[in-house]
Design an enzyme around this catalytic site. Structure first.
Site, PDB file in Angstrom:
ATOM      1  NE  ARG A  43     -12.964   6.067 -47.599  1.00  0.00           N
ATOM      2  CZ  ARG A  43     -12.025   6.366 -46.702  1.00  0.00           C
ATOM      3  NH1 ARG A  43     -11.290   5.428 -46.168  1.00  0.00           N
ATOM      4  NH2 ARG A  43     -11.848   7.614 -46.327  1.00  0.00           N
ATOM      5  CG  ASP A 204     -11.678 -20.648 -40.891  1.00  0.00           C
ATOM      6  OD1 ASP A 204     -12.137 -19.742 -41.614  1.00  0.00           O
ATOM      7  OD2 ASP A 204     -11.531 -20.528 -39.676  1.00  0.00           O
TER       8      ASP A 204
HETATM    9  N1  HPA Z   1     -11.967 -15.354 -37.307  1.00  0.00           N
HETATM   10  C1  HPA Z   1     -12.680 -14.269 -37.609  1.00  0.00           C
HETATM   11  N2  HPA Z   1     -13.413 -14.182 -38.690  1.00  0.00           N
HETATM   12  C2  HPA Z   1     -13.452 -15.237 -39.509  1.00  0.00           C
HETATM   13  C3  HPA Z   1     -12.745 -16.385 -39.251  1.00  0.00           C
HETATM   14  C4  HPA Z   1     -11.969 -16.442 -38.088  1.00  0.00           C
HETATM   15  O1  HPA Z   1     -11.296 -17.446 -37.796  1.00  0.00           O
HETATM   16  N3  HPA Z   1     -12.975 -17.266 -40.269  1.00  0.00           N
HETATM   17  C5  HPA Z   1     -13.799 -16.643 -41.118  1.00  0.00           C
HETATM   18  N4  HPA Z   1     -14.106 -15.420 -40.672  1.00  0.00           N
END
Ligand code: HPA
Length: 233
Positions: A43, A204
């Site tokens: 996969r 982020d």
């Molecule tokens: N949400 C879920 N998983 C993640 C995020 C997010 O904002 N950023 C990096 N992994």
């Protein structure tokens, strides 16, 4: 081979690093391990085993979310005898002081997944990291030029939420960041009596909207893999 992993008996090391992305598994194996061989392409979920110094270590993609990771962790432990599982992944920060590139060691995981409610007949289960791995990872991270934070994360079943403010309640209760796998990893590690830890890099900030640039990804993401490799037994 197991249902979802194409490795032969003995091809997978007792320690397995688990990035979500199989191409990140390939990149880390090719750049950080010696003599890495690919043991599975089933996969497209690539897995490699190689040498880090004199230690045999495997690196395999887990996919995204608790269901995908759980399939691989079940098979790695019950069919390939893995003893130490270290997730190396990204997370979205929900505390204002956390910056892109910071490392988070997930001490515990809350979740909106029903997987443990099903398992424990409607009751809550506190999914926690291996203290031994957590302590080692903290010591290793402190040796590096990186900000490290230890605390709770939130493992969500949804990446795209309807309510833009959904994370604020969790932030108010001290949770550091959101990702999608740790609760599944820690619960299965407890079930099977093996060690697990999630070492996460902030990719982020949900608070500020800051996102990692390509340059930050290249500079910051290998640090979590280095820490994971250093603490591999
Ligand atoms: N949400 C879920 N998983 C993640 C995020 C997010 O904002 N950023 C990096 N992994």
């Amino acid at each position: 081979m197991s249902t979802h992993i194409g490795a032969k008996e003995g091809q997978i090391a007792p320690t397995v690093l688990l990035p979500g992305d199989p191409l990140r598994a390939k990149y880390f194996a090719e750049t950080m391990l010696k003599d890495a061989i690919c043991f599975s392409e089933v996969r497209g979920m690539l897995g490699y085993t190689g040498l880090y110094g004199d230690r045999r270590v495997s690196i395999m993609g887990s996919g995204m979310g608790i269901p995908s990771l759980s399939i691989y962790v079940n098979e790695l432990v019950s069919e390939y005898h893995a003893k130490t599982l270290i997730r190396i992944g990204t997370c979205g920060a929900i505390q204002p002081y956390l910056k892109v590139g910071d490392i988070i060691l997930a001490m515990a995981s809350s979740t909106d997944s029903h997987i443990n409610k099903l398992r424990f007949a409607g009751m809550d289960y506190a999914s926690i990291a291996s203290f031994r791995l957590l302590l080692r990872a903290y010591e290793e991270a402190r040796l590096r030029a990186v900000n490290v934070h230890v605390g709770g994360v939130f493992s969500s079943d949804t990446f795209y939420e309807d309510d833009p403010d959904w994370w604020k309640k969790w932030a108010a209760y001290g949770v550091l960041a959101v990702e999608m796998e740790t609760c599944g990893l820690y619960t299965l590690a407890a079930k099977f009596g093996v060690d697990a830890l999630s070492i996460l890099t902030v990719s982020d900030s949900i608070v500020t909207g800051e996102k990692a640039t390509a340059q930050q990804r290249e500079r910051d993401f290998p640090v979590m893999a280095e820490i994971a490799l250093e603490i591999s037994p």
